[in-house]
Design a protein around this motif. Structure first.
Motif, short mmCIF file in Angstrom:
data_model
loop_
_atom_site.label_atom_id
_atom_site.label_comp_id
_atom_site.label_asym_id
_atom_site.label_seq_id
_atom_site.Cartn_x
_atom_site.Cartn_y
_atom_site.Cartn_z
N VAL A 122 0.85 -1.19 0.00
CA VAL A 122 0.00 0.00 0.00
C VAL A 122 0.88 1.24 0.00
N GLU A 123 0.62 2.15 -0.93
CA GLU A 123 1.40 3.38 -1.03
C GLU A 123 0.71 4.50 -0.25
N LEU A 124 1.50 5.15 0.60
CA LEU A 124 1.02 6.31 1.34
C LEU A 124 1.71 7.55 0.80
N PRO A 125 1.04 8.71 0.80
CA PRO A 125 1.70 9.93 0.31
C PRO A 125 2.78 10.38 1.27
N PHE A 126 3.93 10.73 0.72
CA PHE A 126 5.00 11.26 1.56
C PHE A 126 4.76 12.75 1.78
N PRO A 127 4.97 13.23 3.00
CA PRO A 127 4.73 14.66 3.29
C PRO A 127 5.51 15.59 2.36
N GLN A 128 4.88 16.65 1.96
CA GLN A 128 5.48 17.60 1.03
C GLN A 128 5.86 18.91 1.74
N HIS A 129 6.82 19.63 1.14
CA HIS A 129 7.21 20.97 1.60
C HIS A 129 7.64 20.96 3.06
N ILE A 130 8.55 20.03 3.39
CA ILE A 130 9.07 19.93 4.75
C ILE A 130 10.29 20.83 4.87
N GLN A 131 10.26 21.73 5.84
CA GLN A 131 11.37 22.64 6.04
C GLN A 131 12.65 21.87 6.37
N GLY A 132 13.71 22.22 5.67
CA GLY A 132 15.00 21.57 5.91
C GLY A 132 15.19 20.27 5.16
N LEU A 133 14.25 19.93 4.28
CA LEU A 133 14.33 18.66 3.56
C LEU A 133 14.24 18.91 2.06
N PRO A 134 15.16 18.38 1.26
CA PRO A 134 15.09 18.57 -0.20
C PRO A 134 13.80 17.96 -0.76
N PRO A 135 13.16 18.60 -1.73
CA PRO A 135 11.93 18.04 -2.30
C PRO A 135 12.21 16.76 -3.06
N GLY A 136 11.22 15.86 -3.01
CA GLY A 136 11.29 14.63 -3.80
C GLY A 136 12.08 13.49 -3.18
N VAL A 137 12.63 13.68 -1.99
CA VAL A 137 13.42 12.63 -1.35
C VAL A 137 12.50 11.80 -0.45
N GLU A 138 12.42 10.49 -0.73
CA GLU A 138 11.55 9.61 0.05
C GLU A 138 12.31 8.42 0.63
N ASN A 139 13.64 8.46 0.54
CA ASN A 139 14.47 7.39 1.09
C ASN A 139 15.78 8.01 1.57
N THR A 140 16.27 7.55 2.70
CA THR A 140 17.48 8.16 3.27
C THR A 140 18.69 8.05 2.35
N GLN A 141 18.71 7.06 1.47
CA GLN A 141 19.88 6.93 0.59
C GLN A 141 19.96 8.08 -0.41
N ASN A 142 18.88 8.85 -0.56
CA ASN A 142 18.89 9.98 -1.48
C ASN A 142 19.08 11.32 -0.78
N LEU A 143 19.28 11.29 0.53
CA LEU A 143 19.56 12.53 1.25
C LEU A 143 20.96 13.03 0.88
N PRO A 144 21.14 14.34 0.74
CA PRO A 144 22.46 14.87 0.37
C PRO A 144 23.55 14.52 1.37
N SER A 145 23.18 14.45 2.65
CA SER A 145 24.13 14.07 3.69
C SER A 145 23.35 13.59 4.90
N ASN A 146 24.05 13.03 5.87
CA ASN A 146 23.40 12.53 7.08
C ASN A 146 22.82 13.64 7.94
N SER A 147 23.21 14.89 7.68
CA SER A 147 22.68 16.00 8.46
C SER A 147 21.19 16.24 8.20
N PHE A 148 20.67 15.67 7.12
CA PHE A 148 19.25 15.82 6.79
C PHE A 148 18.38 14.74 7.45
N PHE A 149 19.00 13.84 8.19
CA PHE A 149 18.25 12.68 8.69
C PHE A 149 17.11 13.08 9.62
#
Length: 462
Positions: free
Chosen positions: A61-88
């Motif tokens: 089942v697919e759930l919508p991922f929250p959008q427009h989160i402050q401090g988070l790059p848009p379109g990232v839905e998996n930690t492996q796509n975060l620019p760095s661990n500081s975004f965790f």
């Protein structure tokens, strides 16, 4: 008298590859035991999950991922796509916004949900479980040893009197075991840790403590000492259900360059060292250069899976080692590589999934930890179990820069030396026990059956 209602497990992994993969294996096991299983994730994470479960009728089942989160790059839905661990932390906190859509989806399940199994980082699912009057089981993606050590450190504070980060101190309740503050990830090695990550984890640990139990990807025989301590002094109860990678289905054989390389080295009688540092570790170019030079000087054959697009940290490296080593930048089926007869050592960051894959395959581990609980895993593997060796930084600390000479020395020792032979012998025993735990009648399979019976008992009560 009619049959009992069909059990239905709702499984919600944290949105990170290392957290998703073992829960896919658990889903298979539950489905094989006639339980209905539904996995919850997001649209970006769904395709590989569906592909991995294509031969099952596990629902996704697919759930919508929250959008427009402050401090988070848009379109990232998996930690492996975060620019760095500081975004965790912003990423992890944003998952709480999925609670409403998760509960709305739970209402549609048929048969109704019997139990929620969620990642430890998704503490909000405890409230969902209460709303649906079902138990919540926490899946904790690390072993019992680091989990217990962190709890003991926080409760007993045995490090309070240590004069430095590298001064050993005894661990209360575990005679003969000594650790240092550098074995623990900052800020948890402080006497009074604080900060956003600490606050986030305290919230998740409170949810865990109030849950029905904790499923741990380990087997009792390997971590008996720590599981027993946890159950008697910490809680909630641990259910050892691993190593889950032991039930991973075999993949369709594909003609890959790295497989040909392994086959060729096996035919030549040259054992291969496999090297991989996972998807999350951030390794500096300077450190990669020392590792490369150490591998080059060691003279051993190797297969190195590297995230970097180039090896500019060590010019002409691939050209110089082309007769005995290759660098692979594509996705590699790590468990299948480790099972290859020609692979005789595993240079690893000691992430728990990788450690378990090495154990399941019976391949001794060369420990080079970088982050999270990896330093404790390295201690456990090399010193407690004796199934590997450890590459140590300069200066006598367990943290810091590793030089090429140390890499060269320990690689040779693992692959050719007496200590490596002893580690190989112990790993063969440990690997056999791991595979035995996941067979019918084994300890982990028995624990899983017990857990299913407990959930069935709850459903059968009026």
């Amino acid at each position: 008298m009619g049959s009992l209602p069909t059990l239905h497990f709702a499984i919600f992994p944290f949105l990170s590859q290392g957290h998703i993969i073992p829960l896919l294996h658990l889903s298979r096991l539950l489905r094989l035991r006639s339980a209905a299983v539904t996995i919850f994730t997001t649209a970006a994470n769904s395709p590989p999950i569906c592909a991995a479960l294509a031969d099952t009728d596990v629902s996704v089942v697919e759930l919508p991922f929250p959008q427009h989160i402050q401090g988070l790059p848009p379109g990232v839905e998996n930690t492996q796509n975060l620019p760095s661990n500081s975004f965790f932390i912003p990423f992890a906190k944003s998952t709480k916004l999925m609670q409403k859509s998760f509960e709305k989806a739970l209402q549609t399940l048929n048969p109704p949900v019997s139990c929620i199994i969620s990642d430890a980082f998704l503490g909000f699912t405890l409230h969902s479980a209460h709303k649906f009057n079902v138990p919540r089981l926490v899946f904790f993606g690390v072993g019992a040893f680091p989990s217990t050590m962190y709890q003991v450190l926080g409760r007993e504070k045995p490090h309070a009197a240590a004069a430095s980060l590298d001064e050993p101190f005894p661990i209360p309740g575990f005679p003969g075991l000594e650790l240092t503050m550098n074995d623990f990830e900052p800020p948890y090695n402080e006497v009074a840790p604080s900060g956003p990550y600490v606050e986030f984890m305290e919230e998740q640990l409170a949810s865990m403590a109030a849950s029905h139990g904790m499923i741990v990807n380990t087997f009792y025989e390997m971590e008996r000492r720590y599981v027993d301590y946890w159950d008697s002094k910490i809680g909630p109860k641990i259910y050892c259900a691993g190593p889950l990678c032991a039930v991973a289905p075999p993949r369709t054989a594909e003609e890959k360059l790295y497989v040909r390389f392994l086959d060729e080295k096996l035919a030549e009688g040259r054992p291969v060292l496999y090297i991989a540092f996972g998807t999350q570790a951030e390794v500096s170019p300077e450190q990669l250069r020392e590792i490369a030079l150490g591998l080059e000087r060691s003279g051993v054959s190797f297969l190195w899976v590297l995230k970097s697009e180039t090896v500019e940290f060590c010019p002409n490296f691939e050209e110089r080692v082309r007769e005995r080593g290759i660098v692979v930048r594509e996705w590699v089926d790590q468990l299948e590589v480790l099972k290859h007869e020609g692979v005789c050592g595993f240079l690893s960051h000691c992430g728990w999934n990788s450690a378990l894959e090495g154990i399941t395959a019976g391949v001794p581990i060369l420990a080079l930890p970088f982050m999270a609980e990896q330093h404790l895993n390295a201690r456990f593997l090399a010193e407690e179990l004796g199934v590997g060796l450890r590459i140590m930084p300069t200066g006598g600390s367990v943290r810091g820069h590793v030089v090429a000479e140390e890499v060269e020395r320990v690689v040779r020792e693992l692959m050719c030396g007496e200590r490596g032979a002893e580690a190989r012998r112990k790993m063969a025993e440990c690997g056999g026990a791991a595979r035995g735990a996941m067979k019918e009648g084994g300890s982990s399979m028995g624990t899983l059956d017990l857990l299913i019976d407990e959930i069935s008992g709850r459903r059968s009560r009026p």
